[in-house]
Design a protein around this motif. Structure first.
Motif, PDB file in Angstrom:
ATOM      1  N   ARG A 101       4.679 -12.685  34.476  1.00 41.23           N
ATOM      2  CA  ARG A 101       5.561 -11.871  35.316  1.00 41.23           C
ATOM      3  C   ARG A 101       4.884 -11.513  36.636  1.00 41.23           C
ATOM      4  O   ARG A 101       5.492 -11.594  37.708  1.00 41.23           O
ATOM      5  CB  ARG A 101       5.954 -10.590  34.563  1.00 41.23           C
ATOM      6  N   THR A 102       3.613 -11.141  36.569  1.00 38.90           N
ATOM      7  CA  THR A 102       2.870 -10.805  37.785  1.00 38.90           C
ATOM      8  C   THR A 102       2.730 -12.020  38.690  1.00 38.90           C
ATOM      9  O   THR A 102       2.821 -11.911  39.916  1.00 38.90           O
ATOM     10  CB  THR A 102       1.473 -10.274  37.421  1.00 38.90           C
ATOM     11  N   PHE A 103       2.524 -13.169  38.075  1.00 44.74           N
ATOM     12  CA  PHE A 103       2.409 -14.419  38.831  1.00 44.74           C
ATOM     13  C   PHE A 103       3.682 -14.683  39.631  1.00 44.74           C
ATOM     14  O   PHE A 103       3.636 -15.023  40.823  1.00 44.74           O
ATOM     15  CB  PHE A 103       2.132 -15.556  37.842  1.00 44.74           C
ATOM     16  N   LEU A 104       4.828 -14.514  39.000  1.00 40.20           N
ATOM     17  CA  LEU A 104       6.105 -14.737  39.687  1.00 40.20           C
ATOM     18  C   LEU A 104       6.320 -13.714  40.803  1.00 40.20           C
ATOM     19  O   LEU A 104       6.785 -14.065  41.891  1.00 40.20           O
ATOM     20  CB  LEU A 104       7.249 -14.676  38.682  1.00 40.20           C
ATOM     21  N   ILE A 105       5.984 -12.467  40.537  1.00 36.05           N
ATOM     22  CA  ILE A 105       6.113 -11.433  41.570  1.00 36.05           C
ATOM     23  C   ILE A 105       5.233 -11.789  42.765  1.00 36.05           C
ATOM     24  O   ILE A 105       5.655 -11.682  43.928  1.00 36.05           O
ATOM     25  CB  ILE A 105       5.723 -10.055  41.010  1.00 36.05           C
ATOM     26  N   GLY A 106       4.008 -12.215  42.493  1.00 38.96           N
ATOM     27  CA  GLY A 106       3.100 -12.582  43.571  1.00 38.96           C
ATOM     28  C   GLY A 106       3.616 -13.756  44.393  1.00 38.96           C
ATOM     29  O   GLY A 106       3.530 -13.748  45.626  1.00 38.96           O
ATOM     30  N   LEU A 107       4.158 -14.768  43.722  1.00 37.10           N
ATOM     31  CA  LEU A 107       4.675 -15.940  44.433  1.00 37.10           C
ATOM     32  C   LEU A 107       5.853 -15.572  45.337  1.00 37.10           C
ATOM     33  O   LEU A 107       5.900 -15.962  46.515  1.00 37.10           O
ATOM     34  CB  LEU A 107       5.117 -17.005  43.431  1.00 37.10           C
ATOM     35  N   ILE A 108       6.812 -14.852  44.783  1.00 37.07           N
ATOM     36  CA  ILE A 108       8.004 -14.497  45.559  1.00 37.07           C
ATOM     37  C   ILE A 108       7.626 -13.588  46.728  1.00 37.07           C
ATOM     38  O   ILE A 108       8.100 -13.762  47.859  1.00 37.07           O
ATOM     39  CB  ILE A 108       9.050 -13.836  44.647  1.00 37.07           C
ATOM     40  N   GLY A 109       6.755 -12.617  46.472  1.00 36.47           N
ATOM     41  CA  GLY A 109       6.319 -11.728  47.545  1.00 36.47           C
ATOM     42  C   GLY A 109       5.544 -12.457  48.621  1.00 36.47           C
ATOM     43  O   GLY A 109       5.723 -12.195  49.824  1.00 36.47           O
ATOM     44  N   PHE A 110       4.683 -13.399  48.211  1.00 35.62           N
ATOM     45  CA  PHE A 110       3.906 -14.162  49.185  1.00 35.62           C
ATOM     46  C   PHE A 110       4.827 -15.007  50.064  1.00 35.62           C
ATOM     47  O   PHE A 110       4.633 -15.107  51.285  1.00 35.62           O
ATOM     48  CB  PHE A 110       2.901 -15.050  48.461  1.00 35.62           C
TER      49      PHE A 110
END
Length: 500
Positions: A101-110
């Motif tokens: 979940r954190t990985f996806l949040i990081g990707l979308i935010g980046f």
């Protein structure tokens, strides 16, 4: 003690066969494991590439947005400060929310921050977007490495996976320089930021095949004191390194930032020892083998980022290469790193002890630096006689060191510590890169000035080359020292008795 809670360093004299037990709901099987590798590698490329790609585009961005010479550095510094300062918090967030979940949040935010930066209408908007990129990178990097750790536990597959992951990381800086030159020259500086969006979306699609993992149980409240101390301490030190390059190491601002940063990190360590749910458990750092991996990667990045700085300046100012050609020269280094990480380290992982890869890798990189210390302004056949051997040796060294150090940093960890260990590994790289750029640039400038002052007939070109040679001599010494310091830590590492 539950066997799943035992922490094993994996750096014994025998091969590294540690098993990082997954916390996923269902262990990934078959092709789904390799989708995890693709997604994490794409994310790693984003994080590393953005450390260098904007450097090439900065003059064009400065002209387009009307930045002052004094403020333009913030397009680089804002990313470095946010990334380095928030990494440990990102590791804790990754464990608390779940790594996927954190990985996806990081990707979308980046991706969103990159699009914002590409559309920047003024310097403040660009600087803010770069800071947001760094903040999302700080959660993306440890989450990605944690996913890799819990997905690949079989030694052979683990070696191949970490080899590919490390190859992307090793080649990312060089790719950033090449891509920055090409995009700036043939498209626009804005595409140096827009290009992140499709890469991030590709990683998001790949992450859809990654099994969900459980958030760490009993994570408790965030260690607020530790979070504030670590963020401000790391940010102060990274900022000091950035300021040392233009101002000098004896500048009051630089000294004040260094002292403040060290004191804050000392206070952070004192808080973590007593905290019930520490941001960075001290057991992560006190394992000898893991500490050796952190030392090796930090000092390697100190030397390598000085090397990249030399290659950029020397090829353009002395050899007269265009920015694109100068960047393309580094492709040799990227290919050598790919070979070292996948065909050497990736295949030997689990068959030989980590020390058998890390120590020769450090010495190979040192040999590449040593070749360049022989350069003078009168040297001929520079590309085949000096640059190519140095690029190949440093690339092979980088490729051989990164996979086993990344594996050692996270292998055998308790589930609740994987995010913290991954964050500490990334923080080591960031500190090494920031220190290397500032330190070796200062050494080169000081040596060049002394050369001009002591030789009345010296030309600026000769002085510059002399400065580069002196700086790379220091880099050579750093790598040899890294091998000497790391050897007793990773060769004599033992199974620590970890209490639950």
């Amino acid at each position: 003690m539950n066997p799943a809670d035992k922490e094993i360093s994996g750096a014994q004299l025998r091969p590294d066969t540690t098993d990082a037990r997954p916390t996923a709901v269902g262990q990934a099987s078959g092709p789904r494991r390799w989708w995890t590798l693709l997604a994490v590698s794409a994310a790693q490329l984003l994080v590393v590439l953005d450390g260098t790609i904007v450097n090439i585009a900065l003059p064009s961005a400065q002209s387009a947005l009307g930045m002052s010479d004094a403020s333009r550095q913030w397009a680089i510094t804002a990313y470095a400060l946010a990334f380095g300062g928030l990494l440990l918090i990102g590791g804790r967030v990754s464990g608390a929310l779940g790594h996927r979940r954190t990985f996806l949040i990081g990707l979308i935010g980046f991706a969103a921050a990159s699009a914002l930066g590409g559309a920047a209408a003024n310097p403040g908007m660009l600087f803010g977007a770069r800071a947001l990129q760094g903040a999302f990178a700080a959660v993306l990097a440890p989450a990605g490495l944690s996913l890799l750790t819990i997905t690949f536990s079989e030694p052979g597959e683990r070696g191949r996976a970490f080899g590919v992951f490390a190859a992307v990381g090793a080649a990312g800086s060089a790719v950033g320089l090449v891509a920055g030159g090409l995009l700036t020259e043939y498209a626009s500086w804005r595409w140096c930021l827009y290009v992140n969006v499709p890469v991030a979306l590709f990683a998001v699609l790949g992450a859809a095949f990654v099994p969900r993992d459980r958030p760490v149980r009993g994570a408790g409240r965030l260690d607020v004191a530790g979070a504030l101390l670590s963020a401000t301490g790391f940010a102060a030190i990274v900022y000091a390194f950035n300021e040392a390059e233009p101002r000098g190491w004896d500048a009051p601002r630089v000294l004040a930032l260094l002292v403040a940063g060290v004191l804050l990190l000392v206070a952070f360590a004192a808080v973590e020892v007593r905290a019930p749910q520490p941001l960075l458990p001290m057991r992560v750092l006190l394992d000898r083998a893991r500490a050796g991996a952190f030392v090796a990667i930090t000092l390697l990045f100190v030397a390598m980022f000085g090397f990249y700085l030399f290659m950029s300046y020397y090829t353009q100012t002395v050899l007269g290469y265009a920015p694109v050609k100068a960047g393309l020269t580094l492709i040799v280094n990227a290919v050598a790193a790919l070979v070292g990480a996948t065909l050497v380290a990736g295949r030997l992982h689990g068959r030989v002890a980590p020390a058998a890869l890390i120590l020769p890798g450090l010495l190979a990189a040192a040999a590449g630096m040593f070749v360049l210390t022989r350069l003078t302004a009168q040297s001929t056949h520079v590309l085949p006689a000096y640059l190519l051997p140095a690029l190949v040796l440093t690339g092979l060294g980088l490729g051989c060191v990164m996979p086993p150090t990344a594996s050692l940093a996270t292998a055998g960890m308790r589930p609740q510590d994987i995010g913290a260990a991954a964050a500490a590994y990334n923080a080591s790289q960031q500190l090494g890169a920031a220190l290397g750029t500032a330190l070796l640039n200062t050494v080169a400038a000081s040596a060049a000035a002394s050369y001009l002052a002591s030789r009345g007939d010296a030309t600026p070109t000769a002085a510059s080359v002399h400065g580069y040679a002196v700086a790379l001599t220091v880099a050579f010494g750093i790598l040899v020292a890294a091998a000497c310091v790391t050897a007793p830590l990773i060769v004599r590492g033992r199974r620590p008795a970890v209490r639950p």
